[in-house]
Write a protein that holds these residues in place. Structure first.
Motif, PDB file in Angstrom:
ATOM      1  N   MET A   1      44.066  30.542  47.769  1.00  0.00           N
ATOM      2  CA  MET A   1      43.220  29.653  46.980  1.00  0.00           C
ATOM      3  C   MET A   1      43.511  28.195  47.324  1.00  0.00           C
ATOM      4  O   MET A   1      42.593  27.383  47.485  1.00  0.00           O
ATOM      5  CB  MET A   1      43.467  29.892  45.485  1.00  0.00           C
ATOM      6  N   ALA A   2      44.819  27.862  47.457  1.00  0.00           N
ATOM      7  CA  ALA A   2      45.195  26.492  47.810  1.00  0.00           C
ATOM      8  C   ALA A   2      44.694  26.130  49.197  1.00  0.00           C
ATOM      9  O   ALA A   2      44.183  25.030  49.426  1.00  0.00           O
ATOM     10  CB  ALA A   2      46.714  26.343  47.740  1.00  0.00           C
ATOM     11  N   LEU A   3      44.819  27.059  50.141  1.00  0.00           N
ATOM     12  CA  LEU A   3      44.360  26.808  51.502  1.00  0.00           C
ATOM     13  C   LEU A   3      42.846  26.618  51.551  1.00  0.00           C
ATOM     14  O   LEU A   3      42.330  25.791  52.301  1.00  0.00           O
ATOM     15  CB  LEU A   3      44.770  27.974  52.407  1.00  0.00           C
TER      16      LEU A   3
ATOM     17  N   CYS B   1      54.064  42.594  41.539  1.00  0.00           N
ATOM     18  CA  CYS B   1      52.978  41.796  40.964  1.00  0.00           C
ATOM     19  C   CYS B   1      53.052  40.355  41.461  1.00  0.00           C
ATOM     20  O   CYS B   1      52.025  39.704  41.698  1.00  0.00           O
ATOM     21  CB  CYS B   1      53.070  41.824  39.443  1.00  0.00           C
ATOM     22  N   ASN B   2      54.284  39.852  41.628  1.00  0.00           N
ATOM     23  CA  ASN B   2      54.465  38.482  42.093  1.00  0.00           C
ATOM     24  C   ASN B   2      53.918  38.283  43.494  1.00  0.00           C
ATOM     25  O   ASN B   2      53.377  37.228  43.829  1.00  0.00           O
ATOM     26  CB  ASN B   2      55.955  38.128  42.043  1.00  0.00           C
ATOM     27  N   VAL B   3      54.077  39.300  44.342  1.00  0.00           N
ATOM     28  CA  VAL B   3      53.554  39.236  45.709  1.00  0.00           C
ATOM     29  C   VAL B   3      52.031  39.112  45.687  1.00  0.00           C
ATOM     30  O   VAL B   3      51.440  38.305  46.420  1.00  0.00           O
ATOM     31  CB  VAL B   3      53.978  40.480  46.517  1.00  0.00           C
ATOM     32  N   VAL B   4      51.385  39.894  44.831  1.00  0.00           N
ATOM     33  CA  VAL B   4      49.921  39.834  44.720  1.00  0.00           C
ATOM     34  C   VAL B   4      49.486  38.434  44.293  1.00  0.00           C
ATOM     35  O   VAL B   4      48.574  37.833  44.874  1.00  0.00           O
ATOM     36  CB  VAL B   4      49.414  40.881  43.710  1.00  0.00           C
ATOM     37  N   GLY B   5      50.158  37.901  43.274  1.00  0.00           N
ATOM     38  CA  GLY B   5      49.828  36.557  42.804  1.00  0.00           C
ATOM     39  C   GLY B   5      50.058  35.498  43.869  1.00  0.00           C
ATOM     40  O   GLY B   5      49.285  34.541  43.985  1.00  0.00           O
ATOM     41  N   ALA B   6      51.123  35.665  44.654  1.00  0.00           N
ATOM     42  CA  ALA B   6      51.438  34.691  45.700  1.00  0.00           C
ATOM     43  C   ALA B   6      50.354  34.657  46.772  1.00  0.00           C
ATOM     44  O   ALA B   6      49.982  33.585  47.260  1.00  0.00           O
ATOM     45  CB  ALA B   6      52.788  35.022  46.331  1.00  0.00           C
ATOM     46  N   VAL B   7      49.857  35.825  47.153  1.00  0.00           N
ATOM     47  CA  VAL B   7      48.796  35.892  48.164  1.00  0.00           C
ATOM     48  C   VAL B   7      47.529  35.208  47.646  1.00  0.00           C
ATOM     49  O   VAL B   7      46.921  34.385  48.338  1.00  0.00           O
ATOM     50  CB  VAL B   7      48.482  37.359  48.541  1.00  0.00           C
TER      51      VAL B   7
ATOM     52  N   MET C   1      50.032  30.490  40.215  1.00  0.00           N
ATOM     53  CA  MET C   1      50.429  29.129  39.901  1.00  0.00           C
ATOM     54  C   MET C   1      51.608  28.684  40.773  1.00  0.00           C
ATOM     55  O   MET C   1      51.606  27.600  41.351  1.00  0.00           O
ATOM     56  CB  MET C   1      50.828  29.038  38.417  1.00  0.00           C
ATOM     57  N   ASP C   2      52.611  29.521  40.899  1.00  0.00           N
ATOM     58  CA  ASP C   2      53.805  29.164  41.652  1.00  0.00           C
ATOM     59  C   ASP C   2      53.493  28.973  43.132  1.00  0.00           C
ATOM     60  O   ASP C   2      54.040  28.079  43.778  1.00  0.00           O
ATOM     61  CB  ASP C   2      54.874  30.236  41.482  1.00  0.00           C
ATOM     62  N   ALA C   3      52.615  29.779  43.676  1.00  0.00           N
ATOM     63  CA  ALA C   3      52.264  29.667  45.089  1.00  0.00           C
ATOM     64  C   ALA C   3      51.503  28.390  45.383  1.00  0.00           C
ATOM     65  O   ALA C   3      51.581  27.850  46.484  1.00  0.00           O
ATOM     66  CB  ALA C   3      51.431  30.872  45.525  1.00  0.00           C
ATOM     67  N   VAL C   4      50.773  27.886  44.416  1.00  0.00           N
ATOM     68  CA  VAL C   4      49.988  26.666  44.617  1.00  0.00           C
ATOM     69  C   VAL C   4      50.874  25.432  44.545  1.00  0.00           C
ATOM     70  O   VAL C   4      50.875  24.588  45.431  1.00  0.00           O
ATOM     71  CB  VAL C   4      48.850  26.559  43.584  1.00  0.00           C
ATOM     72  N   VAL C   5      51.680  25.331  43.468  1.00  0.00           N
ATOM     73  CA  VAL C   5      52.430  24.092  43.267  1.00  0.00           C
ATOM     74  C   VAL C   5      53.778  24.284  42.578  1.00  0.00           C
ATOM     75  O   VAL C   5      54.452  23.332  42.225  1.00  0.00           O
ATOM     76  CB  VAL C   5      51.560  23.089  42.470  1.00  0.00           C
ATOM     77  N   GLY C   6      54.219  25.520  42.393  1.00  0.00           N
ATOM     78  CA  GLY C   6      55.493  25.760  41.735  1.00  0.00           C
ATOM     79  C   GLY C   6      55.350  25.859  40.226  1.00  0.00           C
ATOM     80  O   GLY C   6      54.256  25.778  39.676  1.00  0.00           O
ATOM     81  N   GLY C   7      56.473  26.022  39.543  1.00  0.00           N
ATOM     82  CA  GLY C   7      56.453  26.103  38.083  1.00  0.00           C
ATOM     83  C   GLY C   7      56.358  27.516  37.538  1.00  0.00           C
ATOM     84  O   GLY C   7      56.196  27.709  36.338  1.00  0.00           O
ATOM     85  N   GLY C   8      56.469  28.528  38.409  1.00  0.00           N
ATOM     86  CA  GLY C   8      56.358  29.905  37.945  1.00  0.00           C
ATOM     87  C   GLY C   8      57.439  30.293  36.955  1.00  0.00           C
ATOM     88  O   GLY C   8      57.221  31.112  36.057  1.00  0.00           O
ATOM     89  N   GLY C   9      58.611  29.684  37.095  1.00  0.00           N
ATOM     90  CA  GLY C   9      59.698  29.985  36.163  1.00  0.00           C
ATOM     91  C   GLY C   9      59.385  29.585  34.742  1.00  0.00           C
ATOM     92  O   GLY C   9      59.964  30.115  33.786  1.00  0.00           O
ATOM     93  N   LEU C  10      58.441  28.637  34.577  1.00  0.00           N
ATOM     94  CA  LEU C  10      58.001  28.221  33.242  1.00  0.00           C
ATOM     95  C   LEU C  10      57.453  29.404  32.465  1.00  0.00           C
ATOM     96  O   LEU C  10      57.607  29.491  31.243  1.00  0.00           O
ATOM     97  CB  LEU C  10      56.917  27.145  33.385  1.00  0.00           C
ATOM     98  N   VAL C  11      56.829  30.332  33.167  1.00  0.00           N
ATOM     99  CA  VAL C  11      56.256  31.529  32.544  1.00  0.00           C
ATOM    100  C   VAL C  11      57.234  32.695  32.607  1.00  0.00           C
ATOM    101  O   VAL C  11      57.433  33.418  31.626  1.00  0.00           O
ATOM    102  CB  VAL C  11      54.934  31.917  33.241  1.00  0.00           C
ATOM    103  N   LEU C  12      57.867  32.861  33.759  1.00  0.00           N
ATOM    104  CA  LEU C  12      58.669  34.062  34.006  1.00  0.00           C
ATOM    105  C   LEU C  12      59.953  34.133  33.182  1.00  0.00           C
ATOM    106  O   LEU C  12      60.280  35.182  32.614  1.00  0.00           O
ATOM    107  CB  LEU C  12      59.002  34.155  35.497  1.00  0.00           C
TER     108      LEU C  12
END
Length: 241
Positions: free
Chosen positions: A207-209, A196-202, A1-12
């Protein structure tokens, strides 16, 4: 979610506060920065390899963000969350209304908006205003950056996300240095979460690209709506705690 459009802190951030009972808010914020910088750096590199980044805007904004986020982190804890939560709610609702009311916003780029004045405004908004907020609080920083680059310099959502990740690296690094210097980072837990965050970011960046600006727009609306619901819950249902 954070890599696409931000907002990861909402969960983290809530996960840290619930998963580590009694952890000081500053320590949760500092650990969040350790985790986040791993993901934003990975996402920024992924975007830079596969799409064009407007370095004339993103570069100076990231440099300013490094300093201003550090200043914001130094003030973390001084301003109670209840003081800025209502303002943030109003801003997020306005963002949601803007995106929904203007379905073409960010779907295609508007290069005629990329004037010197607008570029300077974008650098100031992202590198100073949003960076200070990120050091102080954090959640929705990436979302605000995406909207700033889309609305001010006419970037489409995909390229705005790429620029946002570059600036977000600066905000996370600036804040992390301050939190680390004051002993507010859980290094072992943060390092494990960072992997884990690195995996999600990739996954998120690719996905966004692959799916383009239309996909990013949908995710943006969902994330902003979730932020409004979460902040509204904290403000009125949970008693503003």
């Amino acid at each position: 979610m954070d890599a696409v459009v931000g907002g990861g802190g909402l969960v983290l951030l809530p996960a840290l506060l619930v998963g580590v009972p009694g952890v000081p808010v500053a320590t949760a914020l500092g650990t969040n920065k350790l985790v986040a910088i791993a993901g934003t750096s990975t996402a920024a590199v992924t975007y830079a390899r596969r799409t064009k980044v407007d370095w004339q805007v993103a570069g100076p904004a990231a440099g300013l963000a490094l300093v201003c986020a550090g200043l914001g982190a130094g003030l973390a804890g001084v301003v109670p969350a209840g003081a800025y939560r209502p303002v943030l709610l109003v801003v997020l609702v306005a963002v949601a209304v803007l995106v929904v009311a203007r379905p073409t916003l960010g779907v295609v780029s508007l290069p005629h908006r990329r004037t010197r004045v607008r570029m300077a405004v974008a650098v100031g908004v992202a590198g100073v205003g949003v960076a200070l907020y990120d050091g102080l609080v954090g959640p929705a920083t990436g979302t605000f950056l995406v909207l700033a680059f889309t609305a001010v310099v006419g970037a489409d959502f995909l390229h705005a996300s790429a620029m946002a990740k570059v600036v977000n690296v600066g905000t996370n690094l600036g804040a992390l240095v301050v939190f680390a210097a004051t002993g507010h980072v859980l290094w072992v837990l943060g390092a494990a979460m960072a992997v884990c965050n690195v995996v999600g970011a990739v996954v998120g960046a690719r996905m966004a690209l692959r799916r383009g600006s239309g996909f990013v727009r949908v995710v943006l609306v969902v994330v902003v709506t979730a932020l409004v619901v979460r902040l509204g819950w904290d403000q009125w249902v949970a008693g503003g705690v």
